[in-house]
Structure formats: C-alpha cells, structure tokens
Design an enzyme around this catalytic site. Sequence first.
Site, PDB file in Angstrom:
ATOM      1  N   GLN A   1      -9.169  13.226  -0.489  1.00 16.22           N
ATOM      2  CA  GLN A   1      -8.438  14.120  -1.381  1.00 16.22           C
ATOM      3  C   GLN A   1      -8.886  15.555  -1.196  1.00 16.22           C
ATOM      4  OE1 GLN A   1      -7.712  12.983  -5.442  1.00 16.22           O
ATOM      5  NE2 GLN A   1      -8.651  10.990  -5.131  1.00 16.22           N
TER       6      GLN A   1
ATOM      7  N   HIS B   1      -6.940   1.988   2.013  1.00 18.97           N
ATOM      8  CA  HIS B   1      -6.348   2.734   3.129  1.00 18.97           C
ATOM      9  C   HIS B   1      -7.186   4.000   3.386  1.00 18.97           C
ATOM     10  CE1 HIS B   1      -2.698   3.375   5.645  1.00 18.97           C
ATOM     11  NE2 HIS B   1      -3.330   4.521   5.771  1.00 18.97           N
TER      12      HIS B   1
ATOM     13  N   CYS C   1       0.841  -1.206   0.000  1.00 22.21           N
ATOM     14  CA  CYS C   1       0.000   0.000   0.000  1.00 22.21           C
ATOM     15  C   CYS C   1       0.871   1.250   0.000  1.00 22.21           C
ATOM     16  CB  CYS C   1      -0.911  -0.010   1.224  1.00 22.21           C
ATOM     17  SG  CYS C   1      -1.753   1.558   1.483  1.00 22.21           S
TER      18      CYS C   1
ATOM     19  N   ASN D   1     -13.544   9.434  -1.579  1.00 25.74           N
ATOM     20  CA  ASN D   1     -14.166   8.348  -2.342  1.00 25.74           C
ATOM     21  C   ASN D   1     -13.942   7.099  -1.531  1.00 25.74           C
ATOM     22  OD1 ASN D   1     -14.970   9.679  -4.659  1.00 25.74           O
ATOM     23  ND2 ASN D   1     -12.957   9.447  -5.599  1.00 25.74           N
TER      24      ASN D   1
ATOM     25  N   CYS E   1       0.438   3.367   3.321  1.00 22.53           N
ATOM     26  CA  CYS E   1       0.860   2.865   4.634  1.00 22.53           C
ATOM     27  C   CYS E   1       2.200   3.503   5.014  1.00 22.53           C
ATOM     28  CB  CYS E   1       0.983   1.343   4.607  1.00 22.53           C
ATOM     29  SG  CYS E   1      -0.547   0.478   5.024  1.00 22.53           S
TER      30      CYS E   1
ATOM     31  N   SER F   1      -9.036   3.971  -5.264  1.00 22.50           N
ATOM     32  CA  SER F   1      -7.950   3.133  -5.765  1.00 22.50           C
ATOM     33  C   SER F   1      -7.320   2.306  -4.658  1.00 22.50           C
ATOM     34  CB  SER F   1      -6.895   4.019  -6.422  1.00 22.50           C
ATOM     35  OG  SER F   1      -6.434   4.983  -5.496  1.00 22.50           O
TER      36      SER F   1
ATOM     37  N   HIS G   1      -8.313   7.368   3.460  1.00 24.32           N
ATOM     38  CA  HIS G   1      -7.749   8.606   2.917  1.00 24.32           C
ATOM     39  C   HIS G   1      -8.799   9.401   2.158  1.00 24.32           C
ATOM     40  CE1 HIS G   1      -7.785   6.094  -0.681  1.00 24.32           C
ATOM     41  NE2 HIS G   1      -7.711   7.210  -1.394  1.00 24.32           N
TER      42      HIS G   1
ATOM     43  N   HIS H   1      -4.089   0.673   8.098  1.00 23.38           N
ATOM     44  CA  HIS H   1      -4.643   0.344   6.786  1.00 23.38           C
ATOM     45  C   HIS H   1      -6.083  -0.195   6.857  1.00 23.38           C
ATOM     46  CE1 HIS H   1      -4.057  -0.884   2.544  1.00 23.38           C
ATOM     47  NE2 HIS H   1      -4.764  -1.960   2.858  1.00 23.38           N
TER      48      HIS H   1
END
Length: 351
Positions: free
Chosen positions: A169, A165, A50, A154, A53, A162, A167, A114
């Site tokens: 944007q 993990h 990942c 997302n 990570c 994608s 996260h 993760h």
Amino acid sequence: MSESLQFPHRRFNPLRGQWVLVSPHRTDRPWQGEVNKTSGFSDVHYDPQCYLCPGNTRAGGKVTPVYTSVYVFDNDYAALLPDSPEPHRENAPELLRAERERGRCRVLCFHPDHSLTLARMQVGDIRKVVDAWTEEYRTLGAEPDFRYVQIFENRGAMMGASNPHPHGQIWTTEHVPDEPQAETESLAAYRASHGSCLLCDYARLEAREGVRIVAENDGFLAVVPWWAVWPFETLVTAKRHVRSLLDFEERERDALADILKQVTTRYDNLFETSFPYTMGFHQAPTDGEAHEEWHFHAHFYPPLLRSATVRKYMVGFEMLGGPQRDITPETAAERLKAVPARHFTERQGKA
Ligand code: H2U
Ligand code: ZN
C-alpha cells in the site's frame, strides 16, 4: 560482544529517540502462550475469489484489469480522502484538538501470480515494483497538498493482511506522520551537531563490527539494528547518502530489489514458513524542503519469535513502559545469517 550484554540492559535508538529493554536470558523460560496457525505457501496462481488477481471484480464493483507485471489503483476503502474539510467546532476546547488530514491511499499489486511473495519473485520482477514505488513517490509527492508518502507492505494474516496476493500500500498525507517526523528531527539534530549523517555513520560502525549484518550488496546493508525491538527486526539502509527513491541510480534500484529478495528469503528460511512482517520505506518528506539530512532506509518489523507459530507480543510492560526484547540483536542476526541464501521452497522443489 561483551559478557555483560548477556544481562538485562537497555539500548538507545538514536533514529527514533527511544530506549529498548534487552533481556537476553528470558528466552529460556517455559512457553505457555497461544499457538498461531502456520501461514504456509499457496500453489494457487489464480484465485477467482481474489480481488487483486487479474481480471477479477473488486468489492466496490471496479474491475482489476488483466495486468502482466505491476498494477496500482486507488484503494476502494481509502483511510484518507483528498478533499476532507477542515474540522470546525465553535469554541473548541484546547484539550479536544483536531486537524484536517487530507490524503490518498493506493494499492500496488506486485505481480499477477497470486501464489508469489517478494521472497519468491524474480529480482527482475521486484525491480519493476521498485520502479512503481519510485513513480508513486514522485507523482504523489509532487502534489502540493501532500507532505509525506508512506510506502509499506503488510505481509501475512498474522500482520492483518487481508489477502495473500502479493501487494503493498501507499498512503500520502497532508502532515508528516509521527514516525518519520521523529526520524526527521533526529537526523537533522545529528547533522547539526556532528556535521555528518546519522545513518552513514551507523552503517560504517555496523560494517566495522560485522556482528549484526544479515545481508549486503553494492547499494545496501541489512542489519538487525543495535536497538531492534522486534525479535528479527531489520533495517535496510542505502550505502550512499540518498534522500529518497528519486535519488537512486539504475544500479541502486536493482540493488534495492536484490536486497529485498535476500532479506525476505532469509526470513522465510528461518522457520520454513511464509514469514509475516510489516515492511516500509522511510524517506524525505515531500514538503518542498531540501531535506539534506534524510537518508533512505527500510524497516522490517516481523512478529515471530520462536517458530512459525510463536510470536512476540508487545503487551504489558511494552504497552505501559517501553519496548522489550528477549534474544539479543546479535543472536538474531547470527540466526538469519546462518540460514541458506536460497529459498527453501526452491530447494525442496516445491511450488
Ligand atoms: P491489506 O492486505 O494490507 O489490508 O491491503 C489490501 C487493501 O486493499 C486494503 O487496504 C483494499 C483494502 O482496503 N481493497 C480494495 O481497495 N478493494 C477491494 O476490493 C478489496 C480490498
Ligand atoms: Zn490474487
């Protein structure tokens, strides 16, 4: 709710200036559509493959440091660049218009673990994410070239994320994009004609009717809005008239972390899956104007309709005519309200 609302009708979204067709009887129809793979939870806390990570090398060769709470970096595959030139063409025809769009794209890791998601993070850790979002909005918004900061997440492969993990944007742009621009115009027009705020008035109405409320705390109200397009769409709105993350008091930052946990937990509990969605904040453009009309809110747009695998498709009439939904927003709210407040993996003692 009136019986007549069980028949096809359309509802108006005053924030976006858009109609949505509501067809409540349609969920009874036989289902012969595609069945997606279930997106379950991982119990892998560190994945050596990942790129988000701690300590791993990203695709572009940069190293993600060994971070312990949140970590923000410039997207290695940014959709916008800070120094794009003006598109210039000699004798450009009026119908083939282009404009420069400069900007920046950032990636924000919510947590080093993760396996986590917002729904499964501690409220105190989500609060650190709220602080990071606030600082990103502050610093990106202070750059004179950028007039809008879009913070979003997302979640899940079904939404095109994608990587599992945790996260999100952040994209900042030279122009205010169409969605927040339409909302800016609606909020300003409502303020001019009513002398009050559209979302303050709407929150009062929702509190009075009660039937579309999913979760609530001192600072925020989460509803399946009257005009929801996605089956379990929610609108999380600040109770106080605040323009952006920058206006929040400490207790409101805590309350934002809490409401995000509440809403995402209810989503996961609905079909006992890691519920996919696109979530993001709409707030005042950073164009130097006062934007007294602006009222901070979050939209959750989740695609699931009937189960962890059966999603709503926005195709056919939705693409060519306008959005349509099957279950009423009131039924969706009732279902989200009916599930336990505690995450199903905690109740089952799973990782
Ligand atoms: P999504 O899961 O929402 O696609 O976000 C992940 C982002 O991370 C994506 O925009 C970026 C992708 O460009 N990324 C990097 O910046 N570096 C990498 O090494 C891989 C992915
Ligand atoms: Zn990871």
